[in-house]
Design a protein around this motif. Structure first.
Motif, PDB file in Angstrom:
ATOM      1  N   TRP A 152       0.576   4.675  27.330  1.00  0.00           N
ATOM      2  CA  TRP A 152       0.291   6.049  27.767  1.00  0.00           C
ATOM      3  C   TRP A 152       0.619   6.202  29.245  1.00  0.00           C
ATOM      4  CZ3 TRP A 152      -2.709   8.554  31.338  1.00  0.00           C
ATOM      5  CH2 TRP A 152      -2.898   9.925  31.152  1.00  0.00           C
ATOM      6  N   LEU A 153       0.171   5.237  30.060  1.00  0.00           N
ATOM      7  CA  LEU A 153       0.407   5.293  31.506  1.00  0.00           C
ATOM      8  C   LEU A 153       1.894   5.287  31.845  1.00  0.00           C
ATOM      9  CD1 LEU A 153      -2.307   2.916  32.975  1.00  0.00           C
ATOM     10  CD2 LEU A 153      -1.964   5.322  33.573  1.00  0.00           C
ATOM     11  N   GLN A 154       2.654   4.381  31.227  1.00  0.00           N
ATOM     12  CA  GLN A 154       4.069   4.296  31.584  1.00  0.00           C
ATOM     13  C   GLN A 154       4.812   5.574  31.214  1.00  0.00           C
ATOM     14  OE1 GLN A 154       7.097   3.739  29.605  1.00  0.00           O
ATOM     15  NE2 GLN A 154       5.997   4.072  27.683  1.00  0.00           N
ATOM     16  N   GLN A 155       4.388   6.242  30.139  1.00  0.00           N
ATOM     17  CA  GLN A 155       5.018   7.521  29.794  1.00  0.00           C
ATOM     18  C   GLN A 155       4.722   8.570  30.862  1.00  0.00           C
ATOM     19  OE1 GLN A 155       3.403   8.281  25.898  1.00  0.00           O
ATOM     20  NE2 GLN A 155       5.094   7.243  24.869  1.00  0.00           N
ATOM     21  N   ARG A 156       3.491   8.591  31.371  1.00  0.00           N
ATOM     22  CA  ARG A 156       3.117   9.562  32.404  1.00  0.00           C
ATOM     23  C   ARG A 156       3.813   9.244  33.730  1.00  0.00           C
ATOM     24  NH1 ARG A 156       1.547  10.006  28.089  1.00  0.00           N
ATOM     25  NH2 ARG A 156       0.210  11.608  27.220  1.00  0.00           N
ATOM     26  N   VAL A 157       3.950   7.965  34.053  1.00  0.00           N
ATOM     27  CA  VAL A 157       4.646   7.584  35.288  1.00  0.00           C
ATOM     28  C   VAL A 157       6.097   8.079  35.246  1.00  0.00           C
ATOM     29  CG1 VAL A 157       5.544   5.597  36.586  1.00  0.00           C
ATOM     30  CG2 VAL A 157       3.140   5.639  35.858  1.00  0.00           C
ATOM     31  N   ARG A 158       6.732   7.970  34.080  1.00  0.00           N
ATOM     32  CA  ARG A 158       8.139   8.378  33.923  1.00  0.00           C
ATOM     33  C   ARG A 158       8.285   9.820  33.428  1.00  0.00           C
ATOM     34  NH1 ARG A 158      10.942   6.494  30.221  1.00  0.00           N
ATOM     35  NH2 ARG A 158       9.294   5.739  28.839  1.00  0.00           N
ATOM     36  N   ASP A 159       7.256  10.619  33.559  1.00  0.00           N
ATOM     37  CA  ASP A 159       7.248  11.996  33.072  1.00  0.00           C
ATOM     38  C   ASP A 159       8.536  12.725  33.467  1.00  0.00           C
ATOM     39  OD1 ASP A 159       6.773  14.915  33.093  1.00  0.00           O
ATOM     40  OD2 ASP A 159       4.726  14.347  32.565  1.00  0.00           O
ATOM     41  N   PRO A 160       9.174  13.413  32.503  1.00  0.00           N
ATOM     42  CA  PRO A 160      10.419  14.122  32.803  1.00  0.00           C
ATOM     43  C   PRO A 160      10.289  15.174  33.904  1.00  0.00           C
ATOM     44  CG  PRO A 160      10.084  13.988  30.434  1.00  0.00           C
ATOM     45  CD  PRO A 160       8.839  13.468  31.079  1.00  0.00           C
ATOM     46  N   GLY A 179       8.428  14.657  36.586  1.00  0.00           N
ATOM     47  CA  GLY A 179       8.065  13.953  37.813  1.00  0.00           C
ATOM     48  C   GLY A 179       9.253  13.346  38.540  1.00  0.00           C
ATOM     49  N   PRO A 180       8.983  12.668  39.662  1.00  0.00           N
ATOM     50  CA  PRO A 180      10.060  12.106  40.482  1.00  0.00           C
ATOM     51  C   PRO A 180      10.549  10.725  40.020  1.00  0.00           C
ATOM     52  CG  PRO A 180       7.960  11.780  41.567  1.00  0.00           C
ATOM     53  CD  PRO A 180       7.673  12.581  40.320  1.00  0.00           C
ATOM     54  N   LEU A 181       9.942  10.156  38.969  1.00  0.00           N
ATOM     55  CA  LEU A 181      10.328   8.812  38.528  1.00  0.00           C
ATOM     56  C   LEU A 181      10.895   8.813  37.107  1.00  0.00           C
ATOM     57  CD1 LEU A 181       7.296   6.803  39.973  1.00  0.00           C
ATOM     58  CD2 LEU A 181       9.642   6.834  40.835  1.00  0.00           C
ATOM     59  N   VAL A 182      11.517   9.899  36.722  1.00  0.00           N
ATOM     60  CA  VAL A 182      12.090   9.989  35.383  1.00  0.00           C
ATOM     61  C   VAL A 182      13.235   8.986  35.246  1.00  0.00           C
ATOM     62  CG1 VAL A 182      13.700  11.856  35.991  1.00  0.00           C
ATOM     63  CG2 VAL A 182      12.971  11.549  33.625  1.00  0.00           C
ATOM     64  N   ARG A 183      13.229   8.271  34.144  1.00  0.00           N
ATOM     65  CA  ARG A 183      14.321   7.341  33.841  1.00  0.00           C
ATOM     66  C   ARG A 183      14.217   6.902  32.394  1.00  0.00           C
ATOM     67  NH1 ARG A 183      14.450   1.320  35.734  1.00  0.00           N
ATOM     68  NH2 ARG A 183      15.600   1.244  33.810  1.00  0.00           N
ATOM     69  N   GLU A 184      15.343   6.500  31.849  1.00  0.00           N
ATOM     70  CA  GLU A 184      15.393   5.951  30.496  1.00  0.00           C
ATOM     71  C   GLU A 184      15.169   4.446  30.581  1.00  0.00           C
ATOM     72  OE1 GLU A 184      15.731   7.653  27.563  1.00  0.00           O
ATOM     73  OE2 GLU A 184      15.536   9.439  28.825  1.00  0.00           O
ATOM     74  N   LEU A 185      14.580   3.882  29.543  1.00  0.00           N
ATOM     75  CA  LEU A 185      14.383   2.432  29.483  1.00  0.00           C
ATOM     76  C   LEU A 185      15.520   1.806  28.685  1.00  0.00           C
ATOM     77  CD1 LEU A 185      10.536   2.261  28.745  1.00  0.00           C
ATOM     78  CD2 LEU A 185      11.712   2.119  30.960  1.00  0.00           C
ATOM     79  N   HIS A 186      15.893   0.573  29.040  1.00  0.00           N
ATOM     80  CA  HIS A 186      16.944  -0.149  28.322  1.00  0.00           C
ATOM     81  C   HIS A 186      16.442  -0.667  26.977  1.00  0.00           C
ATOM     82  CE1 HIS A 186      19.531   0.130  31.784  1.00  0.00           C
ATOM     83  NE2 HIS A 186      18.639  -0.477  32.546  1.00  0.00           N
ATOM     84  N   PHE A 187      15.136  -0.924  26.878  1.00  0.00           N
ATOM     85  CA  PHE A 187      14.506  -1.424  25.659  1.00  0.00           C
ATOM     86  C   PHE A 187      13.239  -0.623  25.417  1.00  0.00           C
ATOM     87  CE2 PHE A 187      16.594  -5.112  27.674  1.00  0.00           C
ATOM     88  CZ  PHE A 187      17.453  -5.496  26.644  1.00  0.00           C
ATOM     89  N   PRO A 188      12.748  -0.559  24.169  1.00  0.00           N
ATOM     90  CA  PRO A 188      11.458   0.104  23.928  1.00  0.00           C
ATOM     91  C   PRO A 188      10.363  -0.561  24.759  1.00  0.00           C
ATOM     92  CG  PRO A 188      12.578  -0.372  21.849  1.00  0.00           C
ATOM     93  CD  PRO A 188      13.364  -1.056  22.934  1.00  0.00           C
ATOM     94  N   TYR A 189       9.399   0.239  25.245  1.00  0.00           N
ATOM     95  CA  TYR A 189       8.322  -0.293  26.083  1.00  0.00           C
ATOM     96  C   TYR A 189       7.437  -1.235  25.275  1.00  0.00           C
ATOM     97  CZ  TYR A 189       4.378  -0.662  29.226  1.00  0.00           C
ATOM     98  OH  TYR A 189       3.388  -1.167  30.041  1.00  0.00           O
ATOM     99  N   HIS A 190       7.156  -2.396  25.875  1.00  0.00           N
ATOM    100  CA  HIS A 190       6.287  -3.407  25.258  1.00  0.00           C
ATOM    101  C   HIS A 190       5.487  -4.061  26.384  1.00  0.00           C
ATOM    102  CE1 HIS A 190       5.100  -6.471  22.313  1.00  0.00           C
ATOM    103  NE2 HIS A 190       5.188  -7.319  23.320  1.00  0.00           N
TER     104      HIS A 190
END
Length: 193
Positions: A99-107, A109-120
Protein backbone atom coordinates in the motif's frame (compact mmCIF):
# COMPACT_ATOMS: atom_id res chain seq x y z
CA UNK A 1 20.43 22.40 -10.68
CA UNK A 2 20.91 18.80 -11.85
CA UNK A 3 19.44 15.53 -10.68
CA UNK A 4 19.69 13.33 -7.60
CA UNK A 5 19.08 9.62 -7.17
CA UNK A 6 16.54 8.98 -4.42
CA UNK A 7 15.09 5.92 -2.75
CA UNK A 8 12.41 5.42 -0.10
CA UNK A 9 12.56 2.53 2.32
CA UNK A 10 11.64 1.10 5.69
CA UNK A 11 14.76 0.69 7.83
CA UNK A 12 15.32 -2.65 9.53
CA UNK A 13 16.00 -1.58 13.15
CA UNK A 14 18.87 -2.57 15.40
CA UNK A 15 20.15 -5.05 16.21
CA UNK A 16 18.77 -6.69 13.05
CA UNK A 17 19.89 -4.06 10.53
CA UNK A 18 23.59 -4.26 11.33
CA UNK A 19 23.52 -8.03 11.71
CA UNK A 20 22.02 -8.53 8.23
CA UNK A 21 24.34 -5.91 6.76
CA UNK A 22 27.37 -7.73 8.22
CA UNK A 23 26.08 -11.05 6.90
CA UNK A 24 25.61 -9.50 3.45
CA UNK A 25 29.21 -8.28 3.53
CA UNK A 26 30.42 -11.72 4.70
CA UNK A 27 28.73 -13.33 1.68
CA UNK A 28 30.95 -11.11 -0.50
CA UNK A 29 28.45 -8.46 -1.59
CA UNK A 30 30.59 -5.35 -2.24
CA UNK A 31 27.56 -3.03 -1.88
CA UNK A 32 26.74 -4.22 1.65
CA UNK A 33 28.23 -1.32 3.60
CA UNK A 34 26.81 1.33 1.29
CA UNK A 35 23.19 0.21 1.66
CA UNK A 36 21.45 0.31 5.04
CA UNK A 37 19.34 -2.82 5.61
CA UNK A 38 15.82 -2.05 4.42
CA UNK A 39 12.56 -2.93 2.73
CA UNK A 40 12.29 -0.87 -0.46
CA UNK A 41 9.25 1.32 -1.09
CA UNK A 42 10.78 3.25 -4.02
CA UNK A 43 13.77 1.81 -5.89
CA UNK A 44 16.58 4.12 -7.06
CA UNK A 45 14.86 6.95 -8.93
CA UNK A 46 16.47 9.94 -10.60
CA UNK A 47 14.66 13.23 -9.97
CA UNK A 48 15.41 16.88 -10.58
CA UNK A 49 17.06 18.47 -7.53
CA UNK A 50 14.50 21.28 -7.63
CA UNK A 51 11.75 18.71 -6.95
CA UNK A 52 13.12 17.81 -3.47
CA UNK A 53 10.75 20.13 -1.55
CA UNK A 54 7.76 18.61 -3.39
CA UNK A 55 9.09 15.10 -2.72
CA UNK A 56 9.43 15.84 0.99
CA UNK A 57 5.91 17.32 1.19
CA UNK A 58 4.49 14.31 -0.67
CA UNK A 59 6.24 11.77 1.59
CA UNK A 60 5.11 13.58 4.74
CA UNK A 61 1.50 13.38 3.51
CA UNK A 62 1.83 9.66 2.69
CA UNK A 63 3.29 8.90 6.13
CA UNK A 64 0.63 10.96 7.92
CA UNK A 65 -2.07 8.70 6.45
CA UNK A 66 -0.57 5.49 7.91
CA UNK A 67 -0.56 3.98 11.38
CA UNK A 68 2.28 1.83 12.76
CA UNK A 69 2.03 -1.83 11.80
CA UNK A 70 3.79 -5.09 12.72
CA UNK A 71 6.67 -6.26 10.55
CA UNK A 72 7.98 -9.80 10.71
CA UNK A 73 10.84 -11.40 8.77
CA UNK A 74 11.16 -15.16 8.44
CA UNK A 75 13.34 -17.35 6.25
CA UNK A 76 14.84 -16.74 2.84
CA UNK A 77 13.73 -16.48 -0.76
CA UNK A 78 15.31 -15.70 -4.11
CA UNK A 79 14.48 -14.00 -7.39
CA UNK A 80 16.89 -16.26 -9.30
CA UNK A 81 17.12 -16.96 -12.20
CA UNK A 82 15.26 -13.75 -13.19
CA UNK A 83 17.40 -11.52 -10.92
CA UNK A 84 20.55 -12.46 -8.93
CA UNK A 85 19.07 -11.72 -5.49
CA UNK A 86 18.67 -13.66 -2.23
CA UNK A 87 16.48 -12.07 0.42
CA UNK A 88 14.93 -12.50 3.84
CA UNK A 89 11.17 -12.75 3.45
CA UNK A 90 8.67 -10.25 4.84
CA UNK A 91 5.95 -12.54 6.22
CA UNK A 92 3.95 -9.90 8.10
CA UNK A 93 3.57 -6.27 7.05
CA UNK A 94 3.83 -6.98 3.33
CA UNK A 95 0.33 -5.69 2.52
CA UNK A 96 1.08 -2.42 4.32
CA UNK A 97 4.39 -2.13 2.41
CA UNK A 98 2.54 -2.69 -0.88
CA UNK A 99 0.00 0.00 0.00
CA UNK A 100 2.79 2.42 0.97
CA UNK A 101 4.86 1.90 -2.16
CA UNK A 102 1.81 2.56 -4.33
CA UNK A 103 1.18 5.85 -2.49
CA UNK A 104 4.85 6.85 -2.71
CA UNK A 105 4.72 6.35 -6.51
CA UNK A 106 1.27 7.96 -6.85
CA UNK A 107 0.70 9.14 -10.44
CA UNK A 108 -0.27 12.57 -9.09
CA UNK A 109 2.93 12.88 -7.02
CA UNK A 110 6.55 13.81 -7.76
CA UNK A 111 7.89 10.22 -7.59
CA UNK A 112 5.82 8.55 -10.29
CA UNK A 113 7.63 5.71 -12.02
CA UNK A 114 7.06 2.25 -13.44
CA UNK A 115 8.66 -0.77 -11.79
CA UNK A 116 10.77 -3.27 -13.76
CA UNK A 117 9.26 -6.17 -11.77
CA UNK A 118 6.05 -6.58 -9.74
CA UNK A 119 6.49 -5.21 -6.20
CA UNK A 120 7.54 -7.84 -3.65
CA UNK A 121 8.56 -6.58 -0.18
CA UNK A 122 11.81 -8.20 0.99
CA UNK A 123 15.19 -7.54 2.65
CA UNK A 124 18.09 -8.17 0.25
CA UNK A 125 20.99 -10.13 1.78
CA UNK A 126 22.92 -10.96 -1.41
CA UNK A 127 22.89 -9.35 -4.84
CA UNK A 128 24.97 -9.99 -7.94
CA UNK A 129 27.55 -12.24 -6.30
CA UNK A 130 28.64 -15.78 -7.17
CA UNK A 131 26.01 -18.51 -7.29
CA UNK A 132 27.86 -20.36 -4.53
CA UNK A 133 27.78 -17.32 -2.24
CA UNK A 134 24.10 -16.75 -2.99
CA UNK A 135 23.40 -20.41 -2.17
CA UNK A 136 25.25 -19.92 1.12
CA UNK A 137 23.20 -16.80 1.97
CA UNK A 138 19.99 -18.66 1.16
CA UNK A 139 20.92 -21.62 3.37
CA UNK A 140 22.57 -19.81 6.29
CA UNK A 141 19.70 -17.36 6.81
CA UNK A 142 16.90 -19.89 6.18
CA UNK A 143 16.00 -19.93 9.89
CA UNK A 144 16.39 -16.16 10.41
CA UNK A 145 13.53 -14.48 12.30
CA UNK A 146 12.93 -10.89 13.45
CA UNK A 147 9.95 -8.70 14.29
CA UNK A 148 9.26 -5.09 15.24
CA UNK A 149 6.63 -2.38 14.97
CA UNK A 150 7.16 -0.29 11.84
CA UNK A 151 6.38 3.35 12.59
CA UNK A 152 8.17 5.25 9.81
CA UNK A 153 9.94 5.19 6.47
CA UNK A 154 12.82 7.32 5.19
CA UNK A 155 14.04 9.16 2.12
CA UNK A 156 17.60 8.35 1.03
CA UNK A 157 19.96 9.86 -1.54
CA UNK A 158 22.66 7.87 -3.29
CA UNK A 159 25.96 9.75 -3.32
CA UNK A 160 28.59 9.70 -6.07
CA UNK A 161 30.39 7.07 -3.95
CA UNK A 162 27.31 4.77 -4.35
CA UNK A 163 26.55 5.06 -0.60
CA UNK A 164 22.92 5.67 0.41
CA UNK A 165 22.46 8.42 3.02
CA UNK A 166 19.26 9.27 4.88
CA UNK A 167 17.85 12.71 4.09
CA UNK A 168 14.72 12.55 6.25
CA UNK A 169 12.52 10.14 8.22
CA UNK A 170 8.72 10.28 8.06
CA UNK A 171 6.78 9.08 11.09
CA UNK A 172 3.41 7.44 10.54
CA UNK A 173 0.37 9.37 11.67
CA UNK A 174 2.42 12.55 11.87
CA UNK A 175 4.25 11.36 15.01
CA UNK A 176 7.95 11.07 15.71
CA UNK A 177 9.89 8.38 13.83
CA UNK A 178 10.98 5.73 16.32
CA UNK A 179 13.25 3.45 14.28
CA UNK A 180 16.79 4.70 14.90
CA UNK A 181 19.45 4.93 12.24
CA UNK A 182 21.69 1.89 12.09
CA UNK A 183 24.43 2.03 14.67
CA UNK A 184 22.44 4.02 17.23
CA UNK A 185 20.79 2.62 20.38
CA UNK A 186 17.46 0.91 20.00
CA UNK A 187 14.68 3.04 21.41
CA UNK A 188 11.83 0.65 20.81
CA UNK A 189 11.07 -2.95 21.63
CA UNK A 190 12.23 -5.40 18.98
CA UNK A 191 12.36 -9.15 19.36
CA UNK A 192 14.04 -12.09 17.71
CA UNK A 193 11.97 -15.23 17.50
Amino acid sequence: MGTVTLGVSIAVPEPYGSLLQERRAAFGDPAAHGIPTHVTLLPPTEVDSAALPAVETHLAAVAAAVRPFPMRLSGTGTFRPVSPVVFVQVVEGGAACSWLQQRVRDPEGPLVRELHFPYHPHVTVAHGISEEAMDRAYEELAEYRASWTCASFALYEQGPDAVWRKLNAYAFGGGIATVPAQGSPVDETATTL
